[in-house]
Design a protein around this motif. Structure first.
Motif, PDB file in Angstrom:
ATOM      1  N   ALA A   1       0.827  -1.210   0.000  1.00 31.02           N
ATOM      2  CA  ALA A   1       0.000   0.000   0.000  1.00 31.02           C
ATOM      3  C   ALA A   1       0.860   1.259   0.000  1.00 31.02           C
ATOM      4  O   ALA A   1       0.518   2.258  -0.640  1.00 31.02           O
ATOM      5  N   ILE A   2       1.997   1.234   0.701  1.00 28.50           N
ATOM      6  CA  ILE A   2       2.905   2.382   0.718  1.00 28.50           C
ATOM      7  C   ILE A   2       3.652   2.507  -0.604  1.00 28.50           C
ATOM      8  O   ILE A   2       3.942   3.613  -1.086  1.00 28.50           O
ATOM      9  N   LEU A   3       3.967   1.358  -1.223  1.00 27.78           N
ATOM     10  CA  LEU A   3       4.708   1.376  -2.486  1.00 27.78           C
ATOM     11  C   LEU A   3       3.925   2.060  -3.605  1.00 27.78           C
ATOM     12  O   LEU A   3       4.505   2.761  -4.442  1.00 27.78           O
ATOM     13  N   LEU A   4       2.613   1.871  -3.632  1.00 28.66           N
ATOM     14  CA  LEU A   4       1.806   2.366  -4.754  1.00 28.66           C
ATOM     15  C   LEU A   4       1.918   3.878  -4.967  1.00 28.66           C
ATOM     16  O   LEU A   4       2.216   4.321  -6.083  1.00 28.66           O
ATOM     17  N   PRO A   5       1.684   4.721  -3.936  1.00 29.42           N
ATOM     18  CA  PRO A   5       1.858   6.163  -4.179  1.00 29.42           C
ATOM     19  C   PRO A   5       3.288   6.547  -4.489  1.00 29.42           C
ATOM     20  O   PRO A   5       3.530   7.468  -5.277  1.00 29.42           O
ATOM     21  N   ALA A   6       4.269   5.829  -3.900  1.00 25.23           N
ATOM     22  CA  ALA A   6       5.668   6.132  -4.179  1.00 25.23           C
ATOM     23  C   ALA A   6       6.014   5.804  -5.630  1.00 25.23           C
ATOM     24  O   ALA A   6       6.692   6.586  -6.321  1.00 25.23           O
ATOM     25  N   LEU A   7       5.546   4.652  -6.107  1.00 28.47           N
ATOM     26  CA  LEU A   7       5.795   4.254  -7.486  1.00 28.47           C
ATOM     27  C   LEU A   7       5.084   5.190  -8.456  1.00 28.47           C
ATOM     28  O   LEU A   7       5.645   5.615  -9.473  1.00 28.47           O
ATOM     29  N   PHE A   8       3.855   5.529  -8.138  1.00 29.71           N
ATOM     30  CA  PHE A   8       3.070   6.441  -8.965  1.00 29.71           C
ATOM     31  C   PHE A   8       3.768   7.799  -9.079  1.00 29.71           C
ATOM     32  O   PHE A   8       3.873   8.387 -10.162  1.00 29.71           O
ATOM     33  N   SER A   9       4.287   8.287  -7.965  1.00 29.86           N
ATOM     34  CA  SER A   9       4.967   9.578  -7.955  1.00 29.86           C
ATOM     35  C   SER A   9       6.242   9.545  -8.780  1.00 29.86           C
ATOM     36  O   SER A   9       6.546  10.494  -9.511  1.00 29.86           O
ATOM     37  N   ASP A  10       7.006   8.445  -8.687  1.00 31.80           N
ATOM     38  CA  ASP A  10       8.243   8.343  -9.463  1.00 31.80           C
ATOM     39  C   ASP A  10       7.975   8.344 -10.966  1.00 31.80           C
ATOM     40  O   ASP A  10       8.703   8.979 -11.739  1.00 31.80           O
ATOM     41  N   ILE A  11       6.955   7.616 -11.394  1.00 27.70           N
ATOM     42  CA  ILE A  11       6.626   7.573 -12.828  1.00 27.70           C
ATOM     43  C   ILE A  11       6.234   8.961 -13.325  1.00 27.70           C
ATOM     44  O   ILE A  11       6.671   9.413 -14.397  1.00 27.70           O
TER      45      ILE A  11
ATOM     46  N   MET B   1      15.996  12.246 -13.110  1.00 25.17           N
ATOM     47  CA  MET B   1      15.327  11.113 -13.737  1.00 25.17           C
ATOM     48  C   MET B   1      15.964   9.787 -13.345  1.00 25.17           C
ATOM     49  O   MET B   1      15.273   8.831 -12.994  1.00 25.17           O
ATOM     50  N   ASP B   2      17.307   9.720 -13.381  1.00 25.68           N
ATOM     51  CA  ASP B   2      17.962   8.451 -13.059  1.00 25.68           C
ATOM     52  C   ASP B   2      17.679   8.025 -11.626  1.00 25.68           C
ATOM     53  O   ASP B   2      17.534   6.831 -11.329  1.00 25.68           O
ATOM     54  N   SER B   3      17.576   9.001 -10.716  1.00 29.57           N
ATOM     55  CA  SER B   3      17.273   8.674  -9.321  1.00 29.57           C
ATOM     56  C   SER B   3      15.869   8.108  -9.164  1.00 29.57           C
ATOM     57  O   SER B   3      15.651   7.161  -8.400  1.00 29.57           O
ATOM     58  N   ALA B   4      14.914   8.683  -9.901  1.00 28.00           N
ATOM     59  CA  ALA B   4      13.540   8.177  -9.844  1.00 28.00           C
ATOM     60  C   ALA B   4      13.452   6.768 -10.412  1.00 28.00           C
ATOM     61  O   ALA B   4      12.735   5.912  -9.880  1.00 28.00           O
ATOM     62  N   LEU B   5      14.178   6.517 -11.485  1.00 28.49           N
ATOM     63  CA  LEU B   5      14.173   5.185 -12.096  1.00 28.49           C
ATOM     64  C   LEU B   5      14.713   4.132 -11.125  1.00 28.49           C
ATOM     65  O   LEU B   5      14.093   3.088 -10.909  1.00 28.49           O
ATOM     66  N   LEU B   6      15.874   4.414 -10.555  1.00 30.99           N
ATOM     67  CA  LEU B   6      16.492   3.450  -9.647  1.00 30.99           C
ATOM     68  C   LEU B   6      15.684   3.300  -8.362  1.00 30.99           C
ATOM     69  O   LEU B   6      15.631   2.219  -7.775  1.00 30.99           O
ATOM     70  N   SER B   7      15.046   4.383  -7.937  1.00 35.74           N
ATOM     71  CA  SER B   7      14.228   4.347  -6.722  1.00 35.74           C
ATOM     72  C   SER B   7      13.097   3.329  -6.850  1.00 35.74           C
ATOM     73  O   SER B   7      12.923   2.449  -5.992  1.00 35.74           O
ATOM     74  N   SER B   8      12.333   3.424  -7.913  1.00 36.39           N
ATOM     75  CA  SER B   8      11.205   2.512  -8.109  1.00 36.39           C
ATOM     76  C   SER B   8      11.669   1.086  -8.326  1.00 36.39           C
ATOM     77  O   SER B   8      11.097   0.141  -7.776  1.00 36.39           O
ATOM     78  N   GLY B   9      12.717   0.922  -9.145  1.00 35.93           N
ATOM     79  CA  GLY B   9      13.231  -0.422  -9.393  1.00 35.93           C
ATOM     80  C   GLY B   9      13.718  -1.096  -8.129  1.00 35.93           C
ATOM     81  O   GLY B   9      13.517  -2.297  -7.923  1.00 35.93           O
ATOM     82  N   SER B  10      14.352  -0.328  -7.244  1.00 36.73           N
ATOM     83  CA  SER B  10      14.872  -0.882  -5.988  1.00 36.73           C
ATOM     84  C   SER B  10      13.745  -1.332  -5.069  1.00 36.73           C
ATOM     85  O   SER B  10      13.791  -2.430  -4.497  1.00 36.73           O
ATOM     86  N   MET B  11      12.735  -0.492  -4.900  1.00 34.90           N
ATOM     87  CA  MET B  11      11.635  -0.835  -3.992  1.00 34.90           C
ATOM     88  C   MET B  11      10.849  -2.041  -4.493  1.00 34.90           C
ATOM     89  O   MET B  11      10.498  -2.930  -3.707  1.00 34.90           O
ATOM     90  N   PHE B  12      10.573  -2.095  -5.792  1.00 34.34           N
ATOM     91  CA  PHE B  12       9.819  -3.231  -6.311  1.00 34.34           C
ATOM     92  C   PHE B  12      10.600  -4.529  -6.139  1.00 34.34           C
ATOM     93  O   PHE B  12      10.056  -5.543  -5.699  1.00 34.34           O
TER      94      PHE B  12
ATOM     95  N   ALA C   1      -0.545  18.103 -13.716  1.00 35.30           N
ATOM     96  CA  ALA C   1      -1.621  18.116 -12.725  1.00 35.30           C
ATOM     97  C   ALA C   1      -1.568  16.873 -11.848  1.00 35.30           C
ATOM     98  O   ALA C   1      -1.709  16.946 -10.622  1.00 35.30           O
ATOM     99  N   LEU C   2      -1.331  15.717 -12.451  1.00 38.52           N
ATOM    100  CA  LEU C   2      -1.257  14.477 -11.685  1.00 38.52           C
ATOM    101  C   LEU C   2      -0.041  14.462 -10.765  1.00 38.52           C
ATOM    102  O   LEU C   2      -0.085  13.892  -9.668  1.00 38.52           O
ATOM    103  N   TRP C   3       1.048  15.081 -11.210  1.00 37.51           N
ATOM    104  CA  TRP C   3       2.256  15.101 -10.389  1.00 37.51           C
ATOM    105  C   TRP C   3       2.017  15.893  -9.108  1.00 37.51           C
ATOM    106  O   TRP C   3       2.513  15.544  -8.039  1.00 37.51           O
ATOM    107  N   VAL C   4       1.235  16.985  -9.218  1.00 30.78           N
ATOM    108  CA  VAL C   4       0.875  17.761  -8.029  1.00 30.78           C
ATOM    109  C   VAL C   4       0.141  16.868  -7.040  1.00 30.78           C
ATOM    110  O   VAL C   4       0.432  16.852  -5.844  1.00 30.78           O
ATOM    111  N   LEU C   5      -0.817  16.091  -7.537  1.00 33.22           N
ATOM    112  CA  LEU C   5      -1.587  15.209  -6.674  1.00 33.22           C
ATOM    113  C   LEU C   5      -0.713  14.105  -6.093  1.00 33.22           C
ATOM    114  O   LEU C   5      -0.862  13.726  -4.925  1.00 33.22           O
TER     115      LEU C   5
END
Length: 560
Positions: A153-163, A373-384, A429-433
């Protein structure tokens, strides 16, 4: 008749010269950006060798080298990569936009101060407890305390935000290159994404860290170098003495916060200052440090450097606000009246600074985009990989398999963000949310899981649902979601209701209170047999005991 043709020739000559000059700018800019991309890609490839060397020496799990770099990152590299992660395209362009915009000004440019506060809090309250327990990702304490369900449940908003983070910064780069180099976004976005994805996939954290050193250095030198030349432009007056800006009769670039706007100012400030605490990219650098003390030093130093890196954007925004755009090739009306305030930094580089400086400027913006960008990519890949695939989908996965899962995850997140980048308006707009969701939902949960030993899964779920529900009911004008809950001070303009009360910060405190109260309530109910132990469907109290025992018996694998 002869005079007519002579007049036409005289009119054609300036336009021809302008066209040739524009072509030379585009050619020089393309070459500069191409060389920069090649250097970054080669650096990423060289970092692959370093990663392999660390893997050979690593006594722990080799797949974690791609995530935390063997926990042996030197302080200087750690400071560079942590700073570069925050100093992205949104930071430098957004800060310049706020200073330039007549309705905002310097006081609304929260970036430098809020990021400094973000790193200060991270160093004081989160670096030591997270690093000392040898976690691999930000989600590890959730997994140890609350189990797999809540971790997902915590991963979902984090992954969504990174994308969405990837999508927005790529879209910003596409718009910038179209302004300065006249390159279509359909070309610049895929190429930039391919370079960033390639070196991140190849070298993991070391590739990201080493390229961040080059990128941050380039941003610093390029932006500071452009400032003296902007002041020398005949179109620019002294910002300290200018009273009318952007061909407007009010609102100097310093700006002001009216009493009725104070709530919104406070809310926006804390979203930036505290929302970043819920980012895996931050903890990836903290957990890669060789000790807890080094992790704290890295945070403090990165806060100072992030503040310094925002100063050039502030100055460029003030210069653009004091410029007479009618004396530039841009002409009138000025950018603000054309709705292009968001691109004021590349516009100032292109029309106020000399040609060769604008070429360096586009390189700085490209560097800023890649460093985030590279930090966001590695962030999501690491958590998943660490918290979903390894613990749920394939518990017996080999180290080689996990390394490939990280790479594939990085690729998929990059492709998703790249595809979404072409739909710029809705993504912003989605990134703000998404940022709001991290701040309202994840940040209070992170504080509780690290510092509230009495918390349990039921309290965490209650706080999570409460925060998510309140955030949705509060509405979001950027997405066209009308508010159901109206807080004091709300205003309606052109049929759109905007909340000026610091409701997001209020939601954070409510979520914290719900976690504490519901954890105590469920603890009381189960301990006194008011609720049968068989109803503990998440094994919350069993997991809590196991987590405490695991923390007590953990044998350090590196110095603290």
């Amino acid at each position: 008749m002869r005079q007519r043709f002579i007049g036409q020739e005289e009119n054609l000559l300036p336009s021809t010269l302008v066209s040739l000059a524009s072509m030379s700018v585009h050619a020089a800019g393309l070459v500069a950006v191409g060389v920069f991309y090649v250097v970054i890609l080669l650096t990423g490839i060289l970092a692959l060798r370093k990663s392999k060397e660390v893997e050979k020496k690593c006594i722990g799990k080799k797949s974690e080298v791609a995530i935390v770099g063997g926990r042996d990152m030197i302080v200087v590299i750690g400071v560079f990569t942590m700073t570069a992660t925050w100093v992205g395209g949104g930071y430098i362009m957004g800060t310049a936009e706020a200073v330039y915009s007549p309705a905002q000004g310097l006081i609304w440019a929260f970036g430098p101060v809020s990021y400094f506060l973000n790193f200060l809090i991270a160093g004081l309250f989160f670096a030591k407890p997270m690093r000392s327990k040898h976690y691999v990702t930000m989600l590890d304490p959730f997994q140890h305390r609350y189990g797999q369900f809540f971790t997902t449940a915590i991963l979902l908003p984090a992954l969504f935000s990174d994308i969405l983070w990837v999508a927005c910064i790529l879209a910003a780069l596409g718009g910038t290159m179209s302004i300065i180099l006249d390159i279509s976004a359909t070309i610049s976005i895929p190429i930039s994404a391919a370079v960033s994805i390639s070196y991140t996939v190849l070298g993991g954290l070391y590739a990201v860290a080493y390229t961040d050193v080059i990128q941050l250095s380039f941003i610093f030198v390029s932006l500071w170098l452009s400032i003296p030349f902007m002041f020398l432009s005949p179109a620019v007056t002294d910002p300290s003495q200018t009273t009318n800006f952007n061909q407007s009769n009010s609102f100097p670039w310093v700006g002001e916060v009216k009493l009725e706007d104070a709530g919104k100012w406070t809310d926006d400030f804390f979203v930036l200052a505290l929302g970043g605490l819920a980012c895996q990219a931050l903890f990836q650098r903290i957990l890669a440090a060789s000790s807890s003390a080094q992790a704290q030093v890295t945070c403090f130093a990165a806060g100072g450097f992030a503040f310094i890196m925002g100063i050039p954007s502030v100055i460029i925004g003030a210069v653009a606000a004091s410029a007479d755009w009618n004396q530039t090739g841009y002409g009138l009306p000025p950018p603000y009246e054309r709705g292009e305030a968001g691109n004021i930094l590349p516009l100032a580089l292109s029309y106020i600074a000399p040609t060769w400086v604008s070429v360096l400027g586009i390189g700085a913006l490209a560097a800023a985009v890649m460093s985030s960008m590279d930090s966001a990519l590695l962030s999501s890949g690491s958590m998943f990989t660490q918290n979903i695939y390894k613990t749920t989908l394939r518990k017996q996965a080999s180290e080689r398999e996990l390394k490939w899962v990280i790479r594939i995850s990085v690729l998929l997140v990059g492709l998703a963000g790249t595809c979404l980048a072409f739909n710029k308006s809705s993504i912003l707009a989605l990134w703000v949310l998404a940022n709001d969701t991290l701040y309202c939902v994840v940040t209070p949960q992170l504080f509780c899981v690290v510092h509230l030993r009495s918390g349990n899964c039921y309290g965490a779920i209650s706080g999570y649902v409460t925060a998510l529900l309140l955030r949705v009911l509060s509405g979001e004008p950027a997405l066209g979601i009308p508010p159901v809950l109206l807080f004091p001070g709300w205003r309606e303009e052109d049929g759109v209701i905007t909340q000026y009360f610091p409701f997001r910060t209020l939601i954070v405190f409510i979520s914290l209170a719900v976690v504490v109260f519901m954890s105590w309530l469920f603890q009381l109910a189960f301990s006194r047999q008011l609720i049968p132990q068989s109803w503990d469907v998440f094994d919350a109290f069993k997991k809590k005991v196991e987590a405490i025992e695991e923390e007590r018996t953990t044998i350090p694998i590196s110095k603290d």
